[in-house]
Design an enzyme around this catalytic site. Structure first.
Site, short mmCIF file in Angstrom:
data_model
loop_
_atom_site.label_atom_id
_atom_site.label_comp_id
_atom_site.label_asym_id
_atom_site.label_seq_id
_atom_site.Cartn_x
_atom_site.Cartn_y
_atom_site.Cartn_z
N TYR A 70 0.64 -1.25 -0.04
CA TYR A 70 -0.09 0.05 0.16
C TYR A 70 0.95 1.29 0.24
CZ TYR A 70 -4.42 -2.56 0.51
OH TYR A 70 -5.47 -3.39 0.44
N ASP A 93 -1.55 -18.36 4.24
CA ASP A 93 -2.69 -19.19 3.70
C ASP A 93 -3.20 -20.39 4.64
OD1 ASP A 93 0.01 -19.83 3.69
OD2 ASP A 93 -0.12 -20.58 1.39
N LYS A 146 3.84 -14.35 5.29
CA LYS A 146 4.36 -15.20 4.13
C LYS A 146 5.74 -15.18 3.73
CE LYS A 146 2.79 -17.93 0.91
NZ LYS A 146 2.27 -19.07 1.09
N ASP A 171 -5.79 -5.97 5.45
CA ASP A 171 -7.19 -5.71 4.79
C ASP A 171 -7.90 -6.84 4.38
OD1 ASP A 171 -8.92 -4.07 3.50
OD2 ASP A 171 -7.68 -3.80 1.52
#
Ligand code: ATP
Length: 344
Positions: A127, A209, A174, A233
């Site tokens: 972002y 995930d 991640k 988000d």
């Protein structure tokens, strides 16, 4: 005591849901003077050439607290996202999104009620908006992670856990793929935990995930979830889905100083705007968070009383089946607000 609050109605369903929330706050006796300012498309329509006019920012800096409806950023006209810009320019680096099951809103998890707080880093990650066209058909998007911001948001999450008597912080990441950027993020959280919070707070790192799968299978395993910007988000909406949807997930943005902006997790939902069907509960719950924050800042116990009355009233409505369509009810935005007022 009269509290000065900046009100940003926003775009899409924003004006409807903020109107409904203000009606409830007024009926509950909240001692608030609203200072209305525009942002987003509404600012452009009101004659500004900026989606985030400086007078709106100045008003928040002056009064320190804002209740903000969702804002739309015109696409393809060179404007950067108004929501991202507001958080960055005010340095509101920490978003807090409490996600709780509520009686009267059945979910798949009725046997084990959900009670999660998503803490999202608001200023970095993808972002940062650093995107480049390398050549025709080839673009890059730069993910920004700094030690300063990573430590700052980790400390914010641990301090939030301590202040609210919560036992565990889970970082979703991640780092197995983004070894450097997400690697730095979790390293900062881990080191801070070891150095200062290890005796008080449980800490875990979960690859995002697998974490998403666990969230929908066993949300009771989670307490506070800490994420960088983009993951925060996405995970916020996922968590909203665990308790009934975006219509009932509030939020707040905090920085180091006194400034705080309270806003629902949902966007401007143009598909249902102007139809009197949007659920005003998410912004109303955000306003309840705002009243509790005002009580903490000013020791005005009246704010806590008003917050409790509003919470009791909307809980009673939901239990009695008085709810909007997104929650399986029949009431419109205005009628739901009136039902809450009737129960105050
Ligand atoms: P953004 O990208 O700005 O966060 P979004 O694309 O996630 O926005 P939203 O505007 O948050 O989309 O809305 C997604 C869908 O959820 C909407 O199309 C709408 O149907 C539903 N929704 C969102 N907020 C509400 C609400 N307060 N009441 C009822 N339905 C809602």
């Amino acid at each position: 005591m009269k509290h000065q609050v900046v009100l940003i109605p926003g775009d899409g369903i924003g004006p409807e849901v903020t109107d409904a929330a203000c009606m409830v706050l007024e009926a509950a006796g909240a001692d608030i003077a609203w200072n209305r300012h525009h942002a987003g498309l509404a600012a452009i329509e009101a004659g500004s050439d900026e989606v985030l006019p400086s007078e709106t920012l100045d008003a928040i800096r002056e009064h320190h607290i804002a209740l903000k409806g969702p804002c739309t950023t015109p696409i393809g006209e060179g404007f950067t996202s108004v929501n991202v810009a507001l958080r960055k320019r005010m340095n509101l680096f920490g978003a807090v999104r409490p996600v709780r099951s509520v009686d009267g809103v059945p979910t798949r998890f009725s046997d084990a009620p959900v009670d999660i707080v998503v803490v999202r880093e608001n200023t970095e990650g993808l972002y940062a908006g650093i995107e480049n066209v390398i050549s025709d058909g080839v673009v890059t998007s730069l993910k920004v992670a700094t030690r300063t911001a990573s430590v700052r948001i980790a400390r914010f999450a641990f301090e939030y856990a301590v202040a609210r008597n919560r036992g565990k912080v889970t970082v979703l990441h991640k780092a197995n793929i983004m070894k450097v950027s997400d690697g730095l993020f979790i390293q900062c959280a881990r080191e801070l935990h070891e150095a200062e919070y290890g005796d008080r707070i449980e800490y875990e790192e979960v690859i995002i995930d697998a974490g998403c799968m666990k969230l929908v299978q066993s949300p009771e395993l989670f307490d506070i979830i800490l994420c960088e910007n983009l993951y925060g988000d996405v995970v916020s909406d996922l968590c909203a889905g665990l308790v009934g949807g975006l219509g009932m997930t509030p939020g707040a943005n905090f920085g180091d100083g006194d400034d705080a902006v309270f806003e629902a997790v949902h966007g401007s939902a143009p598909d249902i705007a102007g139809k009197d069907i949007a659920n005003p509960l998410a912004i109303l719950m955000s306003a309840v968070m705002m009243l509790r924050h005002m009580a903490e800042r000013t020791s005005d116990t009246g704010c806590t009383e008003v917050a409790d009355r509003i919470r009791d009233a909307y809980n009673a409505c939901l239990l009695a089946g008085e709810k909007t369509r997104d929650l399986g009810g029949t009431l419109g935005t205005r009628a739901f607000a009136e039902a809450i007022v009737a129960r105050l």
